[in-house]
Design a protein around this motif. Structure first.
Motif, PDB file in Angstrom:
ATOM      1  N   GLY A  62      32.567  39.558  40.693  1.00  0.00           N
ATOM      2  CA  GLY A  62      30.513  39.604  39.869  1.00  0.00           C
ATOM      3  C   GLY A  62      30.820  40.222  38.139  1.00  0.00           C
ATOM      4  N   ASP A  63      29.911  40.569  37.682  1.00  0.00           N
ATOM      5  CA  ASP A  63      30.187  40.541  36.138  1.00  0.00           C
ATOM      6  C   ASP A  63      29.357  42.105  35.912  1.00  0.00           C
ATOM      7  OD1 ASP A  63      27.294  40.832  36.514  1.00  0.00           O
ATOM      8  OD2 ASP A  63      27.508  38.118  35.199  1.00  0.00           O
ATOM      9  N   ASP A  64      29.608  42.835  36.764  1.00  0.00           N
ATOM     10  CA  ASP A  64      28.558  44.162  36.422  1.00  0.00           C
ATOM     11  C   ASP A  64      30.037  45.151  36.849  1.00  0.00           C
ATOM     12  OD1 ASP A  64      27.907  46.127  34.897  1.00  0.00           O
ATOM     13  OD2 ASP A  64      25.566  45.860  35.961  1.00  0.00           O
ATOM     14  N   LEU A  65      29.856  46.466  35.851  1.00  0.00           N
ATOM     15  CA  LEU A  65      30.956  47.255  37.032  1.00  0.00           C
ATOM     16  C   LEU A  65      30.841  47.707  37.693  1.00  0.00           C
ATOM     17  CD1 LEU A  65      33.539  49.085  35.587  1.00  0.00           C
ATOM     18  CD2 LEU A  65      31.552  50.647  35.291  1.00  0.00           C
ATOM     19  N   ILE A  66      29.688  48.041  38.873  1.00  0.00           N
ATOM     20  CA  ILE A  66      29.697  48.039  40.108  1.00  0.00           C
ATOM     21  C   ILE A  66      30.307  47.483  40.748  1.00  0.00           C
ATOM     22  CG2 ILE A  66      27.369  47.054  40.295  1.00  0.00           C
ATOM     23  CD1 ILE A  66      28.483  50.479  41.877  1.00  0.00           C
ATOM     24  N   ASP A  67      30.048  45.632  40.473  1.00  0.00           N
ATOM     25  CA  ASP A  67      31.599  45.243  41.053  1.00  0.00           C
ATOM     26  C   ASP A  67      32.768  44.947  41.354  1.00  0.00           C
ATOM     27  OD1 ASP A  67      28.802  43.606  41.693  1.00  0.00           O
ATOM     28  OD2 ASP A  67      28.367  42.831  39.569  1.00  0.00           O
ATOM     29  N   HIS A  68      33.407  45.772  40.241  1.00  0.00           N
ATOM     30  CA  HIS A  68      34.636  46.121  40.003  1.00  0.00           C
ATOM     31  C   HIS A  68      35.164  46.794  41.272  1.00  0.00           C
ATOM     32  CE1 HIS A  68      38.662  47.400  38.272  1.00  0.00           C
ATOM     33  NE2 HIS A  68      37.929  46.898  37.188  1.00  0.00           N
ATOM     34  N   PRO A  69      36.172  46.126  41.566  1.00  0.00           N
ATOM     35  CA  PRO A  69      37.120  46.392  43.291  1.00  0.00           C
ATOM     36  C   PRO A  69      37.584  47.971  42.837  1.00  0.00           C
ATOM     37  CG  PRO A  69      38.465  45.134  42.244  1.00  0.00           C
ATOM     38  CD  PRO A  69      37.011  44.959  41.029  1.00  0.00           C
ATOM     39  N   PHE A  70      37.584  48.908  42.046  1.00  0.00           N
ATOM     40  CA  PHE A  70      38.110  49.257  41.478  1.00  0.00           C
ATOM     41  C   PHE A  70      38.168  50.777  42.818  1.00  0.00           C
ATOM     42  CE2 PHE A  70      38.358  54.363  40.050  1.00  0.00           C
ATOM     43  CZ  PHE A  70      40.067  54.432  39.410  1.00  0.00           C
ATOM     44  N   ASP A  71      36.559  51.106  43.272  1.00  0.00           N
ATOM     45  CA  ASP A  71      35.934  51.691  44.022  1.00  0.00           C
ATOM     46  C   ASP A  71      36.879  51.322  45.261  1.00  0.00           C
ATOM     47  OD1 ASP A  71      34.873  54.022  44.194  1.00  0.00           O
ATOM     48  OD2 ASP A  71      33.730  53.107  46.404  1.00  0.00           O
ATOM     49  N   LEU A  72      36.555  50.251  45.438  1.00  0.00           N
ATOM     50  CA  LEU A  72      37.763  49.825  46.608  1.00  0.00           C
ATOM     51  C   LEU A  72      38.709  50.461  47.077  1.00  0.00           C
ATOM     52  CD1 LEU A  72      37.084  48.128  49.866  1.00  0.00           C
ATOM     53  CD2 LEU A  72      38.074  46.096  48.319  1.00  0.00           C
ATOM     54  N   LEU A  73      39.424  49.862  46.450  1.00  0.00           N
ATOM     55  CA  LEU A  73      40.911  50.114  45.896  1.00  0.00           C
ATOM     56  C   LEU A  73      41.490  51.303  46.168  1.00  0.00           C
ATOM     57  CD1 LEU A  73      42.009  47.895  43.295  1.00  0.00           C
ATOM     58  CD2 LEU A  73      43.232  47.669  45.361  1.00  0.00           C
ATOM     59  N   TYR A  74      40.750  52.325  45.773  1.00  0.00           N
ATOM     60  CA  TYR A  74      41.037  53.788  45.662  1.00  0.00           C
ATOM     61  C   TYR A  74      40.103  54.308  47.092  1.00  0.00           C
ATOM     62  CZ  TYR A  74      39.152  58.567  44.095  1.00  0.00           C
ATOM     63  OH  TYR A  74      39.050  60.638  44.792  1.00  0.00           O
ATOM     64  N   GLN A  75      39.225  53.802  47.684  1.00  0.00           N
ATOM     65  CA  GLN A  75      38.945  54.221  49.241  1.00  0.00           C
ATOM     66  C   GLN A  75      39.960  53.814  50.292  1.00  0.00           C
ATOM     67  OE1 GLN A  75      37.004  57.004  49.244  1.00  0.00           O
ATOM     68  NE2 GLN A  75      35.913  56.370  47.162  1.00  0.00           N
ATOM     69  N   LEU A  76      41.028  53.222  49.646  1.00  0.00           N
ATOM     70  CA  LEU A  76      41.756  52.393  50.721  1.00  0.00           C
ATOM     71  C   LEU A  76      43.032  53.100  50.394  1.00  0.00           C
ATOM     72  CD1 LEU A  76      41.130  48.796  50.644  1.00  0.00           C
ATOM     73  CD2 LEU A  76      40.163  50.030  52.499  1.00  0.00           C
ATOM     74  N   GLY A  77      42.758  54.242  49.378  1.00  0.00           N
ATOM     75  CA  GLY A  77      44.013  54.604  49.075  1.00  0.00           C
ATOM     76  C   GLY A  77      45.522  54.289  47.833  1.00  0.00           C
ATOM     77  N   PHE A  78      44.627  53.225  47.449  1.00  0.00           N
ATOM     78  CA  PHE A  78      45.474  52.507  46.431  1.00  0.00           C
ATOM     79  C   PHE A  78      46.045  53.745  44.875  1.00  0.00           C
ATOM     80  CE2 PHE A  78      44.639  48.650  49.025  1.00  0.00           C
ATOM     81  CZ  PHE A  78      45.771  47.959  48.134  1.00  0.00           C
ATOM     82  N   GLN A  79      47.121  53.814  44.635  1.00  0.00           N
ATOM     83  CA  GLN A  79      47.537  54.301  43.215  1.00  0.00           C
ATOM     84  C   GLN A  79      47.205  54.390  42.456  1.00  0.00           C
ATOM     85  OE1 GLN A  79      48.566  56.997  44.724  1.00  0.00           O
ATOM     86  NE2 GLN A  79      50.395  58.228  42.456  1.00  0.00           N
ATOM     87  N   VAL A  80      44.983  54.117  42.318  1.00  0.00           N
ATOM     88  CA  VAL A  80      44.844  53.783  40.795  1.00  0.00           C
ATOM     89  C   VAL A  80      44.461  55.066  39.733  1.00  0.00           C
ATOM     90  CG1 VAL A  80      43.291  52.501  42.757  1.00  0.00           C
ATOM     91  CG2 VAL A  80      42.511  55.175  42.324  1.00  0.00           C
ATOM     92  N   THR A  81      44.886  54.285  38.730  1.00  0.00           N
ATOM     93  CA  THR A  81      44.835  55.374  36.989  1.00  0.00           C
ATOM     94  C   THR A  81      43.752  54.322  36.514  1.00  0.00           C
ATOM     95  OG1 THR A  81      46.563  53.698  36.142  1.00  0.00           O
ATOM     96  CG2 THR A  81      47.227  55.708  37.279  1.00  0.00           C
ATOM     97  N   VAL A  82      42.629  54.890  35.879  1.00  0.00           N
ATOM     98  CA  VAL A  82      42.692  54.999  34.355  1.00  0.00           C
ATOM     99  C   VAL A  82      42.497  54.727  33.363  1.00  0.00           C
ATOM    100  CG1 VAL A  82      39.591  54.912  33.724  1.00  0.00           C
ATOM    101  CG2 VAL A  82      40.579  55.879  35.989  1.00  0.00           C
TER     102      VAL A  82
END
Length: 381
Positions: free
Chosen positions: A299-319
């Motif tokens: 998508g083209d909006d922040l809500i479409d970013h897979p950040f939350d998917l990666l976070y909820q799945l337990g990936f080591q996300v950083t900002v």
């Protein structure tokens, strides 16, 4: 006009209050892993340094120049986005210019509550006015140390390290790797490759990565931004990357099987499972990922970013910010934007900082101390 700033410097407007759970995010201790030196200049500094070398700039007013960078960067293309760096690197070709930019970079990080930052930049792009690679690294280190001293004099504290970067489309990988190792005890903490990603895999610099591995020198690699899974695979296998610069397109290796009103059921491919199981940090940069089209598949909006998917799945996300000037952003702003988009609270924001602390290229004991400082800072609000 001297290249050194003449007096106290004010924080950029991007450090204006960004509130989560009633707390100004700016006061929280933060870790910055993915922040480009040539993407974090103050517009006024660009104007002044350009004047010293008789370089034309698109705008001679700082606010207008900031607007110009934002417009040019909001293209949806990494290639177009990278063109804005022609101007910033042009004013970073002297010892004093590099030192000033580096000093102000640290001051702006500290004003945003950053307590540890890794500053990445490509010395090979700063030789047009006669500097050697070593002289360029030393000039940046001088500026970083001046900034740290200034922050400490103000009663605050910050620590910074250089990530020396090679341009992936060039053929100087081994030379830049050797440069980084030469300065490992003088401020350089890691190595990176950056630039146009598609068509220039990490495997092109395999000899450099072999050398770094032999020297026990840590590596992060830009991958999964403008290219997909093959680029990430090469970063891990050929580059021995301990972190992925962006890595957002790793989500292409995650298949949504089904979903209901409460849950999404997914399966991971072998690559994404490997990254998750090894806790390889993803240096995600939300605003930048939107600007460069890195998340166009979703998508083209922040809500479409897979950040939350990666976070909820337990990936080591950083900002991260990637380039504060081009995205007209700060780490506090990026965290607040994510909190607004995905409903995160302070506990989530603390998790992101602890993930980043664990992924720094500091010694283990220092990483543990950093994590304690972050938790203490969050506990006090």
């Amino acid at each position: 006009m001297s290249a050194e700033p003449s007096g106290p410097t004010e924080p950029p407007s991007t450090t204006a209050p960004h509130v989560v759970d009633g707390v100004d995010v700016q006061i929280l201790p933060k870790v910055s892993l993915h922040d480009h030196l040539d993407g974090g200049l103050r517009p006024q500094t660009i104007i002044e340094l350009a004047d010293e070398i008789d370089l034309d700039v698109p705008e001679t007013d700082a606010d207008a120049l900031g607007d110009w960078f934002a417009r040019q960067s909001d293209s949806g293309s990494l290639v177009e986005y990278l063109k804005t760096f022609d101007l910033t690197t042009a004013v970073m070709q002297t010892r004093d210019g590099l030192a000033r930019v580096a000093r102000e970079f640290v001051l702006d990080l500290a004003a945003d509550g950053v307590v540890y930052g890794e500053v990445r930049w490509a010395p090979e792009q700063h030789l047009a006015r006669g500097l050697t690679l070593d002289q360029a690294v030393e000039a940046v280190q001088r500026g970083l140390e001046q900034g740290v001293d200034d922050v400490r004099a103000s009663g605050a504290n910050i620590r910074v390290g250089q990530l020396v970067t090679a341009m992936r489309h060039a053929d100087r990988g081994l030379e830049i790797a050797q440069l980084a190792v030469r300065h490992r005890d003088a401020g350089v903490v890691g190595f990176d490759i950056a630039g146009a990603e598609a068509g220039f895999p990490a495997s092109n610099h395999r000899i450099a990565f072999d050398y770094l591995a032999e020297q026990y020198f840590p590596v992060t690699v830009h991958a999964g931004e403008a290219d997909g899974l093959a680029s990430i695979q090469s970063a891990l296998i050929d580059g021995r990357a301990l972190r992925l610069g962006h890595g957002v397109r790793l989500a292409e290796d995650i298949t949504v099987e089904r979903q209901d009103d409460e849950n999404i059921y997914v399966s991971l491919g072998r690559l994404s499972q490997w990254v998750k199981d090894r806790e390889i940090a993803l240096e995600l940069s939300p605003s930048s990922n939107l600007q460069t089209g890195a998340i166009a598949a979703w998508g083209d909006d922040l809500i479409d970013h897979p950040f939350d998917l990666l976070y909820q799945l337990g990936f080591q996300v950083t900002v991260n910010t990637d380039n504060r000037l081009m995205s007209r952003t700060s780490l506090s702003r990026e965290l607040a934007l994510l909190a607004d988009a995905f409903g995160y609270d302070l506990d989530d924001l603390e998790t992101f900082q602890l993930n980043a602390a664990a992924a720094t290229f500091l010694p283990l004991e220092d990483r543990e101390d950093l994590a304690e400082a972050i938790s203490s800072g969050f506990d006090t609000v």
